[in-house]
Design a protein around this motif. Structure first.
Motif, PDB file in Angstrom:
ATOM      1  N   GLY A 501       0.795  -1.219   0.000  1.00 13.91           N
ATOM      2  CA  GLY A 501       0.000   0.000   0.000  1.00 13.91           C
ATOM      3  C   GLY A 501       0.826   1.267   0.000  1.00 13.91           C
ATOM      4  O   GLY A 501       2.038   1.249   0.261  1.00 13.91           O
ATOM      5  N   PRO A 502       0.201   2.404  -0.280  1.00 17.87           N
ATOM      6  CA  PRO A 502       0.895   3.697  -0.270  1.00 17.87           C
ATOM      7  C   PRO A 502       1.519   3.982   1.098  1.00 17.87           C
ATOM      8  O   PRO A 502       1.008   3.537   2.132  1.00 17.87           O
ATOM      9  CB  PRO A 502      -0.220   4.702  -0.588  1.00 17.87           C
ATOM     10  N   GLU A 503       2.583   4.740   1.111  1.00 18.87           N
ATOM     11  CA  GLU A 503       3.292   5.028   2.353  1.00 18.87           C
ATOM     12  C   GLU A 503       2.455   5.857   3.317  1.00 18.87           C
ATOM     13  O   GLU A 503       2.632   5.794   4.527  1.00 18.87           O
ATOM     14  CB  GLU A 503       4.604   5.762   2.049  1.00 18.87           C
ATOM     15  N   THR A 504       1.550   6.660   2.789  1.00 17.15           N
ATOM     16  CA  THR A 504       0.817   7.605   3.641  1.00 17.15           C
ATOM     17  C   THR A 504      -0.631   7.215   3.884  1.00 17.15           C
ATOM     18  O   THR A 504      -1.400   8.011   4.414  1.00 17.15           O
ATOM     19  CB  THR A 504       0.852   9.009   3.007  1.00 17.15           C
ATOM     20  N   ARG A 505      -1.023   5.984   3.508  1.00 14.39           N
ATOM     21  CA  ARG A 505      -2.411   5.564   3.718  1.00 14.39           C
ATOM     22  C   ARG A 505      -2.456   4.126   4.211  1.00 14.39           C
ATOM     23  O   ARG A 505      -1.568   3.332   3.908  1.00 14.39           O
ATOM     24  CB  ARG A 505      -3.239   5.671   2.423  1.00 14.39           C
ATOM     25  N   ASN A 506      -3.519   3.798   4.932  1.00 14.24           N
ATOM     26  CA  ASN A 506      -3.732   2.404   5.303  1.00 14.24           C
ATOM     27  C   ASN A 506      -3.884   1.572   4.041  1.00 14.24           C
ATOM     28  O   ASN A 506      -4.651   1.928   3.144  1.00 14.24           O
ATOM     29  CB  ASN A 506      -4.994   2.263   6.152  1.00 14.24           C
ATOM     30  N   CYS A 507      -3.146   0.479   3.972  1.00 11.14           N
ATOM     31  CA  CYS A 507      -3.244  -0.413   2.818  1.00 11.14           C
ATOM     32  C   CYS A 507      -4.600  -1.105   2.826  1.00 11.14           C
ATOM     33  O   CYS A 507      -4.987  -1.736   3.811  1.00 11.14           O
ATOM     34  CB  CYS A 507      -2.120  -1.446   2.881  1.00 11.14           C
ATOM     35  N   ASN A 508      -5.356  -0.973   1.738  1.00 16.00           N
ATOM     36  CA  ASN A 508      -6.597  -1.731   1.617  1.00 16.00           C
ATOM     37  C   ASN A 508      -6.842  -2.136   0.173  1.00 16.00           C
ATOM     38  O   ASN A 508      -6.527  -1.408  -0.766  1.00 16.00           O
ATOM     39  CB  ASN A 508      -7.802  -0.960   2.188  1.00 16.00           C
ATOM     40  N   ILE A 509      -7.404  -3.334   0.021  1.00 17.89           N
ATOM     41  CA  ILE A 509      -7.672  -3.906  -1.292  1.00 17.89           C
ATOM     42  C   ILE A 509      -8.710  -5.005  -1.101  1.00 17.89           C
ATOM     43  O   ILE A 509      -8.774  -5.642  -0.050  1.00 17.89           O
ATOM     44  CB  ILE A 509      -6.370  -4.457  -1.930  1.00 17.89           C
ATOM     45  N   ALA A 510      -9.551  -5.207  -2.119  1.00 19.54           N
ATOM     46  CA  ALA A 510     -10.621  -6.205  -2.003  1.00 19.54           C
ATOM     47  C   ALA A 510     -10.228  -7.555  -2.593  1.00 19.54           C
ATOM     48  O   ALA A 510     -10.474  -8.600  -1.984  1.00 19.54           O
ATOM     49  CB  ALA A 510     -11.896  -5.703  -2.681  1.00 19.54           C
ATOM     50  N   GLU A 511      -9.637  -7.563  -3.779  1.00 20.37           N
ATOM     51  CA  GLU A 511      -9.262  -8.814  -4.444  1.00 20.37           C
ATOM     52  C   GLU A 511      -7.952  -8.647  -5.187  1.00 20.37           C
ATOM     53  O   GLU A 511      -7.640  -7.560  -5.706  1.00 20.37           O
ATOM     54  CB  GLU A 511     -10.341  -9.257  -5.436  1.00 20.37           C
ATOM     55  N   LEU A 512      -7.191  -9.728  -5.246  1.00 20.66           N
ATOM     56  CA  LEU A 512      -5.929  -9.739  -5.965  1.00 20.66           C
ATOM     57  C   LEU A 512      -5.712 -11.130  -6.542  1.00 20.66           C
ATOM     58  O   LEU A 512      -5.882 -12.136  -5.844  1.00 20.66           O
ATOM     59  CB  LEU A 512      -4.779  -9.373  -5.021  1.00 20.66           C
ATOM     60  N   ALA A 513      -5.361 -11.186  -7.826  1.00 20.53           N
ATOM     61  CA  ALA A 513      -5.119 -12.478  -8.478  1.00 20.53           C
ATOM     62  C   ALA A 513      -3.993 -12.324  -9.503  1.00 20.53           C
ATOM     63  O   ALA A 513      -3.836 -11.260 -10.125  1.00 20.53           O
ATOM     64  CB  ALA A 513      -6.385 -12.987  -9.161  1.00 20.53           C
ATOM     65  N   PHE A 514      -3.217 -13.392  -9.673  1.00 15.58           N
ATOM     66  CA  PHE A 514      -2.123 -13.407 -10.637  1.00 15.58           C
ATOM     67  C   PHE A 514      -2.339 -14.574 -11.594  1.00 15.58           C
ATOM     68  O   PHE A 514      -2.787 -15.655 -11.195  1.00 15.58           O
ATOM     69  CB  PHE A 514      -0.776 -13.570  -9.925  1.00 15.58           C
ATOM     70  N   TYR A 515      -1.991 -14.348 -12.870  1.00 18.84           N
ATOM     71  CA  TYR A 515      -2.189 -15.362 -13.913  1.00 18.84           C
ATOM     72  C   TYR A 515      -0.882 -15.564 -14.669  1.00 18.84           C
ATOM     73  O   TYR A 515      -0.127 -14.603 -14.902  1.00 18.84           O
ATOM     74  CB  TYR A 515      -3.277 -14.925 -14.894  1.00 18.84           C
ATOM     75  N   ALA A 516      -0.629 -16.785 -15.055  1.00 17.76           N
ATOM     76  CA  ALA A 516       0.583 -17.077 -15.823  1.00 17.76           C
ATOM     77  C   ALA A 516       0.519 -16.427 -17.199  1.00 17.76           C
ATOM     78  O   ALA A 516       1.521 -15.910 -17.710  1.00 17.76           O
ATOM     79  CB  ALA A 516       0.773 -18.590 -15.955  1.00 17.76           C
ATOM     80  N   ASN A 517      -0.681 -16.416 -17.807  1.00 15.73           N
ATOM     81  CA  ASN A 517      -0.888 -15.819 -19.120  1.00 15.73           C
ATOM     82  C   ASN A 517      -2.164 -14.990 -19.110  1.00 15.73           C
ATOM     83  O   ASN A 517      -3.129 -15.321 -18.400  1.00 15.73           O
ATOM     84  CB  ASN A 517      -0.997 -16.898 -20.204  1.00 15.73           C
ATOM     85  N   PRO A 518      -2.226 -13.903 -19.894  1.00 17.64           N
ATOM     86  CA  PRO A 518      -3.426 -13.059 -19.921  1.00 17.64           C
ATOM     87  C   PRO A 518      -4.695 -13.802 -20.309  1.00 17.64           C
ATOM     88  O   PRO A 518      -5.795 -13.394 -19.919  1.00 17.64           O
ATOM     89  CB  PRO A 518      -3.070 -11.990 -20.963  1.00 17.64           C
ATOM     90  N   ASP A 519      -4.557 -14.897 -21.074  1.00 17.49           N
ATOM     91  CA  ASP A 519      -5.741 -15.629 -21.528  1.00 17.49           C
ATOM     92  C   ASP A 519      -6.207 -16.689 -20.535  1.00 17.49           C
ATOM     93  O   ASP A 519      -7.264 -17.308 -20.737  1.00 17.49           O
ATOM     94  CB  ASP A 519      -5.453 -16.302 -22.878  1.00 17.49           C
ATOM     95  N   ASP A 520      -5.447 -16.916 -19.475  1.00 18.01           N
ATOM     96  CA  ASP A 520      -5.819 -17.948 -18.502  1.00 18.01           C
ATOM     97  C   ASP A 520      -7.089 -17.562 -17.751  1.00 18.01           C
ATOM     98  O   ASP A 520      -7.339 -16.378 -17.471  1.00 18.01           O
ATOM     99  CB  ASP A 520      -4.684 -18.169 -17.499  1.00 18.01           C
ATOM    100  N   THR A 521      -7.879 -18.571 -17.408  1.00 18.99           N
ATOM    101  CA  THR A 521      -9.097 -18.342 -16.625  1.00 18.99           C
ATOM    102  C   THR A 521      -8.933 -18.759 -15.172  1.00 18.99           C
ATOM    103  O   THR A 521      -9.774 -18.438 -14.332  1.00 18.99           O
ATOM    104  CB  THR A 521     -10.280 -19.107 -17.239  1.00 18.99           C
TER     105      THR A 521
END
Length: 652
Positions: A501-521
């Motif tokens: 997260g940013p240095e000056t704000r509380n880190c917050n996020i709802a969802e995060l996902a990583f994919y090997a390829n852009p076309d992966d589901t």
């Protein structure tokens, strides 16, 4: 003949005196005493008690003559309502759980079952005398009291209530608890400085946590128990500070916007006034807990009002006495206009010519300045129609307004909405030019958490301590939509990934996902990682929410900086795309919901039809230059006005 003339003149003068005497209205004090009914002897006892002390007598008269305009609520539901605020500090599951569990156990709170109890009919002499004496003790006894004017003392130290709470003995208890916190500043040269003392007390009050929430039902003023519970929305937290400050003799109270310039609700915060009558503002539990000059306040305001104990008789007379033609906020106004203090050099006198109006008001008719709330228009100020011009003084811009008159209890619009420019005072009406444009709509209300991600970075490393991470993507502008996709051109393989997260704000996020390829589901799988010692199951942080597949749950790191969340893939892995969802309050366009878009015409809101989106966006053809409003018919209450600027939504 001379005697006859004298007799006639005596009769005429006597008749004039009789008519004048019969038509003279009683003083505010006498009106209050008459309204008190059987409680009159109690109030007269107070006046008699102070007959030899002119200042205390003036204070007693001030309280009594304005007493008919104050009341409290009574009923069994009050205890049920207070349970929300009392239990929140002790619940680790949060305000929604507290609300829902109380509704299940005790039933929903019902405001309509409460009855009003007029102060003037129930306040007893002993209570009022005790309140006056204690208020004078702190005013005269504190070193800063000499810099508190009598007028400010009457309005912002003396009153025995802050709203519609039940009457109680709070002053002495809070004085004994909080006055010792000011012992250190009494020994310094700042002991007579109202602002310095106010800041010292606010610093002490801010050490313990506050429990902010807006999910509790709307009800009456909660009362001095808030000082112990430290929970509620901006209204309750403002009352908390007011009780404490007044108990120790600091002139303090509540400033408010009847409608916020960029939201659908009113907003409240604390003010103090120093020896030069300069206004400073602060809010406990927010970044603005430091008192700052009023003209540095950042929110778009339009109009700002200060709550008072006394009735603003001049304002009431100016609005008119016909209650059917006066909006509720201005019928018996316990407030005064302080917009000029907050606007500073960008305080404008609004002048709208009759040529710009569709409907022409009557000569000298009251014209209301209205702001938007969920498709409706709420009066926040007023002026008059004089010399073919609507004249409204003390208005701050960067706000969308609409003018209206009140006829038979309802608002009649005078024309199109307009934007008042904050810095120039110029007026721009939202008037279509006859052309249409394509509008891609991504959200129905402003999501503040979009801004909270500015400066955040997605990092990757093969070192679990992320000592030399590579930056996969940096967030440099507000994430525009619910689901944000970033394609990556990475030749390296990484075992560890995270969002920092940013240095000056509380880190917050709802969802995060990583994919090997852009076309992966299917997203890459890994083990959740987070800052050492933060605790993956902690309610405040809730790291697991980031990978639960639900875009409406989120994490919010409890510290103001240093927050992050990520995955350990178990081995170095190729990453071709990352997808993230900002923390949100479910105000992005939701697939499957029913939406309706409107544009503002001279007649009011005109529908552009309903749609059910198949993704996180809506597409409409809209009239260029008009003000738009999107409504979700399926769920939620926060819908907002906007315009299209450079093919993007500009939410107001």
């Amino acid at each position: 003949m001379e005697t006859k003339r004298k007799t006639i003149w005596r009769v005429l003068l006597g008749s004039v005196w009789f008519v004048a005497a019969c038509t003279t209205e009683p003083s505010p004090l006498e009106s209050a005493l008459r309204a008190s009914g059987t409680n009159r002897p109690e109030l007269e006892k107070v006046l008699a008690h102070y007959q030899n002390d002119s200042l205390k007598l003036m204070a007693a008269e001030f309280l009594i003559e304005n007493m008919p305009f104050h009341f409290s609520y009574s009923g069994k539901e009050l205890e049920k309502y207070r349970h929300y605020f009392e239990r929140l500090p002790h619940s680790w599951r949060g305000p929604t759980f507290v609300r829902d569990s109380l509704v299940e156990a005790e039933g929903a709170f019902c405001m309509d079952s409460l009855v009003t109890v007029p102060d003037v009919k129930v306040v007893k002499a002993d209570y009022l005398i005790c309140n006056i004496d204690l208020a004078f003790e702190v005013w005269r006894g504190q070193p800063w009291g000499k810099n508190v004017s009598f007028r400010n003392f009457l309005e912002y130290v003396l009153p025995y209530r802050v709203g519609t709470e039940e009457i109680s003995d709070w002053r002495e208890v809070l004085y004994e608890r909080y006055n010792p916190l000011l012992d250190s500043i009494r020994a310094t040269p700042d002991s007579a400085n109202v602002l310095a003392v106010a800041q010292a007390l606010m610093d002490s009050l801010s050490v313990a946590p506050v429990h902010f929430t807006s999910v509790f039902p709307k009800g009456p003023t909660v009362g001095p128990g808030l000082v112990e519970w430290r929970s509620g929305n901006c209204r309750e937290l403002t009352d908390l500070v007011t009780y404490v400050f007044r108990a120790v003799g600091i002139p303090c109270g509540c400033d408010k916007m009847l409608m916020r310039g960029d939201k659908n609700v009113a907003h409240y915060w604390n003010f103090v006034v120093d020896e030069s009558d300069t206004t400073y503002f602060a809010s406990i539990g927010h970044q603005s807990k430091k008192f700052e000059r009023a003209d540095t306040y950042w929110d778009p305001k339009g109009k700002v009002w200060r709550e008072t104990y006394s009735l603003n008789r001049a304002l009431m007379d100016d609005a008119g006495h016909d209650t059917l033609s006066v909006p509720k906020a201005f019928r018996e106004p316990l407030m005064r206009d302080v917009t000029a203090a907050y606007a500073g050099k960008i305080n404008w006198s609004l002048r709208i010519s009759a040529d710009s109006l569709v409907f022409r008001p009557r000569r000298n008719e009251t014209v209301y300045l209205c702001m938007s709330s969920r498709g409706a228009w709420v009066p926040v100020g007023f002026g008059h129609f004089e010399d073919d011009t609507v004249r409204i003084d003390d208005v701050q811009g960067a706000v969308v307004f609409r003018l209206a008159v009140c006829r038979k209890g309802g608002l009649l619009s005078l024309g199109l909405p307009f934007l008042l420019d904050k810095y120039t005072g110029g007026v721009r009406f939202f008037r279509g030019n006859g052309e249409k444009q394509k509008a891609v709509i991504l959200q129905k209300f402003k999501e503040d958490f979009q801004t909270h991600m500015l400066g955040g970075v997605f990092e990757a490393a093969n070192d679990p301590a992320f000592r030399h991470p590579d930056t996969l993507h940096a967030i440099t502008e507000r994430p525009p939509r619910l689901v944000n996709r970033v394609s990556l051109l990475q030749a390296k393989f990484y075992r560890y990934v995270r969002y920092y997260g940013p240095e000056t704000r509380n880190c917050n996020i709802a969802e995060l996902a990583f994919y090997a390829n852009p076309d992966d589901t299917s997203a890459l799988r890994g083990t959740l990682i987070s800052p050492p010692g933060a605790g993956a199951g902690n309610f405040v942080n809730q790291f697991k929410n980031v990978f639960d597949g639900d875009p409406y749950t989120s994490m919010n790191y409890r510290e103001p900086s240093g927050g992050w969340v990520g995955l350990d893939f178990g081995r170095p892995t190729a990453i071709g795309q990352l997808v993230y969802v900002p923390r949100n309050r479910d105000n992005f366009i939701r697939k499957g919901d029913s939406y309706e878009l409107f544009y503002a015409s001279e007649r009011g809101w005109e529908s552009l039809g309903r749609q059910i989106p198949e993704s996180d966006s809506l597409v409409y053809e809209v009239p260029c230059g008009t003000l738009l409003y999107i409504r979700n018919h399926t769920r939620g209450v926060d819908d907002r006005i906007f315009e299209m600027v450079d093919r993007r939504q500009k939410l107001w």
